[in-house]
Design an enzyme around this catalytic site. Structure first.
Site, PDB file in Angstrom:
ATOM      1  N   ASP A  51     -43.783  36.071 112.057  1.00 56.37           N
ATOM      2  CA  ASP A  51     -43.575  35.056 111.027  1.00 56.37           C
ATOM      3  C   ASP A  51     -44.721  35.067 110.009  1.00 56.37           C
ATOM      4  OD1 ASP A  51     -41.900  32.638 110.385  1.00 56.37           O
ATOM      5  OD2 ASP A  51     -43.804  31.597 110.648  1.00 56.37           O
TER       6      ASP A  51
ATOM      7  N   GLU B 102     -42.194  39.684 108.818  1.00 56.51           N
ATOM      8  CA  GLU B 102     -41.624  38.831 107.793  1.00 56.51           C
ATOM      9  C   GLU B 102     -42.695  38.710 106.718  1.00 56.51           C
ATOM     10  OE1 GLU B 102     -40.159  34.437 106.440  1.00 56.51           O
ATOM     11  OE2 GLU B 102     -41.949  34.752 107.609  1.00 56.51           O
TER      12      GLU B 102
END
Ligand code: GLC
Ligand code: CA
Length: 564
Positions: free
Chosen positions: A226, A288
Site C-alpha cells: 500500500d 501500489e
C-alpha cells in the site's frame, strides 16, 4: 455505412515472447478480493474470511491464478482496514488467524496463490506504537517512530508545513501533551487516524521485515504494498504548493511532491526483496505506487526490488485508443528495459468501477465517486465498453488484475444515499468528493436470495441496488455471452494460447481501432464508431458483444480471432 479493415498493414512488434514456464507472477491473472464485500458467512452484513473460503470455487471456476486480499488485520476500520492496529492478527469482524490458515490452505489446494495487503506507510492511531507515542514526551523514542514536529506560528498553533491530506484537509493533527496543553503535530498523509511512520527509524524497518516474515511463514505467496511510493518523505518536510493526488493525469512529468516517490523508498524494497528471496517458492510483491510517467514507475520493479507495480497510467487512459496504445507501448518499453512484467488494471476498491466510468460523457474522467445529483453514467454503453476494454486487458501479455465483481459487469452504486457513506474522503472533503463506497458494495451471488446471497440474513454493510439480481453469478453462469462467461472464456483462451507470455505486434493503423496480434490470436478492439471488417481468414474465438454480424466488428467491441 463505411467500415474500416483490420488488415495487417504496418507491423510493429512492441514486446517479445518469453518462456511460458517462468515464475507465476510474470503472467498471472490476480483477482482482488475486498473482504468486507465478498461474502459474509455469519450474517452480520460484513464479508469475512470463512465467507471467502466458501466461495473460492467461484474463483477457481472463473480461471484466475491468484487472489489479492485487501486488509483483514486488526483495525478500528476508520479506512476500511487500511488503518492497521495489529499487523500480525486478524480482525474479529473478519475471523481468526486459523480462518486465514484455512483460506490459504483451501486456495492452495485449488491451485490459487494468495497475496495479502501490507500497509507500511502508516499505522492506525490505535496501534500500540501510536498510543505510546501520544503518551510520551516530545523528542522521545516513542515519538521517533512517527513524524511528530513542532508547529509553526508564535505558539506552535500552525501545522509544521502546508501539506494536504489525500482525503482532504490538513495533513497534520495536533496532540494534547501530558500536561494538558496543545503540543506537537503528527503527519498523516491520509486520515488523522492514520499517522505516518518515520521510515528513517531502524525500528520501523525491523518491524516490517518481521511482519513480512510472519506472513511468509504462514504461507502467503506475496504482498500488495500500500502507498509504496510514500514511505520516505523529502528531508526537512518542505512546504509544497502542488496538489497531492494519487494521480492527476494532467501532466505526467510533474514530480508528485516531497511526500511521494523519493529515492529512499528503493532501498527499503531492496531489503524486502532479500527477505522474500530467502523463502522457498516464488513469493512476489506488487507496488501500489501512483507514480508517473511509467518510466519512473519501472524503477520500482528493477530486478532487485518489487516484482510488479500496478499500471495506473493504463487505468487512467480510459476509453481513448490513442492514449491506450501510447501507454501500452511505453509500459512495455519501460518494463522490458528492467526485465519486469507489465501489469494491466482497470478497476480496484479506490476508483469508480470501469463499467460506470466508461459510461460517462467523458470516458477518461475519473471522479472520486458518483452520487445522487451527479452525472449518471449511461449504464448500457458503460457495460458495453467495459466488456470491450476487459477483453483488451486480458489479451495483453504480462499480468492482469481484476477487481471483484468486474467479471459480473457490476456497475458502481451511483445513487448511494450520502448518509450511508463511510469513506473518510467523503467526510474530510465535506462531501466535495463522494468517496469510494460506490465501488465497495457487497457482491451479488444469487438472484432472489437475501442480499443476493451475500449474507444469510440479508444484512449488508452497504445496500445493494434493487436491480442487481441480473448481475448475480447464478444468473450469468452457463449463459452464453454473459459477462461472467465472457471473462471465463477469455481466461481459458488466454491460457490455451499462452497469450500472457506471447509477443505483441501492432497491426493496422486506424487510430480508432487497436489491432494487435498476441501470439497466434488476433485482437481487434474497435473503439471508433463505425464497424471494422476482420480479415477474411479470421475465425472468431470470442467477442465482447453479442451483435456481431459476419466478419464485422461493431463499435465498442473487442474480438479475439484466430488467423490461419
Ligand atoms: C491505498 C489504498 C486505499 C487507502 C490508502 C491509505 O491507496 O488502496 O484504499 O485508503 O492507501 O491506506
Ligand atoms: Ca461477517
Amino acid at each position: 455505412m463505411t467500415t474500416t479493415s483490420a488488415a495487417p498493414d504496418r507491423r510493429h512488434t512492441v514486446h517479445a515472447a518469453e518462456a511460458p514456464d517462468g515464475p507465476w507472477w510474470r503472467h498471472a491473472v490476480i483477482y482482488q478480493v475486498y473482504p468486507r464485500s465478498f461474502a459474509d458467512s455469519n450474517g452480520d452484513g460484513i464479508g469475512d474470511l470463512p465467507g471467502i473460503t466458501a466461495r473460492l470455487p467461484h474463483l477457481a471456476e472463473l480461471g484466475v491464478d491468484a487472489l489479492w486480499l485487501s486488509p483483514f488485520y486488526v483495525s478500528p476500520q476508520a479506512d476500511a482496514g487500511y488503518d492497521v492496529a495489529d499487523y500480525r492478527d486478524v480482525d474479529p469482524v473478519f475471523g481468526t488467524l486459523s480462518d486465514l490458515d484455512a483460506l490459504l490452505d483451501a486456495a492452495h489446494r485449488l491451485g490459487l496463490r494468495v497475496i495479502v495487503d501490507l500497509v507500511p506507510n502508516h499505522t492506525s492511531d490505535q496501534h500500540v506504537w501510536f498510543a505510546a507515542a501520544r503518551a510520551a514526551a516530545p523528542g522521545s523514542p516513542e515519538r521517533g517512530r512517527y513524524l511528530f514536529r513542532e508547529g509553526r506560528g508564535e505558539h506552535g498553533e500552525l501545522p509544521p508545513n502546508n501539506w494536504v491530506s489525500m482525503f482532504g484537509g490538513p495533513a497534520w493533527t495536533r496532540v494534547v501533551e501530558a500536561d494538558g496543553r496543545p503540543g506537537q503535530w503528527y503527519l498523516h498523509l491520509f486520515d488523522s487516524s492514520q499517522p505516518d511512520l518515520d521510515w528513517s527509524n531502524p525500528q520501523v524497518r525491523d518491524e516490517f521485515e518481521d511482519v513480512l516474515r510472519f506472513w511468509l511463514d504462514r504461507g502467503v505467496d506475496g504482498f500488495r504494498v500500500d502507498v509504496a511510493h510514500g514511505l520516505v518523505k523529502a528531508d526537512g518536510l518542505p512546504d509544497w504548493d502542488g496538489t497531492a493526488a494519487m494521480i492527476d493525469g494532467s501532466d505526467p512529468n510533474v514530480h508528485p511532491g516531497p511526500m511521494f516517490d523519493q529515492e529512499g523508498v528503493h532501498e527499503i524494497y531492496r531489503s524486502w526483496r532479500t527477505v522474500l528471496d530467502s523463502y522457498p517458492g516464488d513469493r512476489a510483491m506488487v507496488a501500489e505506487a501512483w507514480v508517473e510517467p511509467v518510466e519512473r514507475l519501472a524503477r520500482y520493479v528493477r530486478s532487485d526490488e518489487m516484482h510488479q507495480a500496478f499500471n495506473f497510467a493504463f487505468l487512467s487512459a480510459g476509453w481513448d485508443p490513442v492514449a491506450l496504445r501510447t501507454v501500452i507501448d511505453r509500459s512495455f518499453a519501460a518494463n522490458d528495459a528492467v526485465g519486469a512484467p507489465t501489469t494491466w488494471v482497470m478497476s480496484n476498491h479506490d476508483v469508480v468501477r470501469h463499467a460506470s466510468r466508461l459510461g460517462l460523457t467523458d470516458p477518461t474522467h475519473r471522479p472520486n465517486g458518483i452520487g445522487e445529483g451527479d452525472e449518471q453514467p449511461d449504464a448500457e454503453l458503460g457495460l458495453r465498453r467495459a466488456r470491450a476494454i476487459s477483453l483488451l486487458v486480458l489479451a495483453l501479455p504480462g499480468s492482469a488484475y481484476l477487481y471483484q465483481g468486474e467479471e459480473l459487469g457490476l456497475p458502481e452504486h451511483t445513487a448511494l444515499p450520502d448518509e450511508l457513506r463511510q469513506d473518510p474522503a467523503y467526510f474530510r472533503t465535506r462531501g466535495a468528493e463522494r468517496g469510494r463506497d460506490g465501488c465497495r458494495v457487497p457482491l451479488p451471488w444469487e438472484p432472489g436470495a437475501p442480499a443476493f446471497g451475500f449474507s444469510p440474513t440479508g444484512a449488508s454493510w452497504l445496500p445493494q441496488p434493487a436491480d442487481w439480481g441480473a448481475f448475480t453469478v447464478e444468473a450469468q453462469r452457463g449463459v452464453d455471452g454473459s459477462t461472467y462467461e465472457t471473462y471465463r472464456r477469455a481466461l481459458a483462451l488466454r491460457r490455451e494460447h499462452a497469450m500472457a507470455t506471447a509477443d505483441l505486434t501492432w497491426r493496422g493503423d486506424d487510430p480508432q481501432v487497436l489491432t494487435l496480434s498476441v501470439g497466434d490470436v488476433l485482437v481487434v478492439a474497435n473503439m471508433g464508431d463505425v464497424p471494422v471488417t476482420l480479415p477474411a481468414e479470421a475465425k472468431v474465438l470470442l467477442s465482447s458483444a453479442a451483435d456481431m454480424v459476419g466478419s464485422q466488428v461493431p463499435p465498442a467491441t473487442t474480438v479475439w480471432a484466430r488467423v490461419g
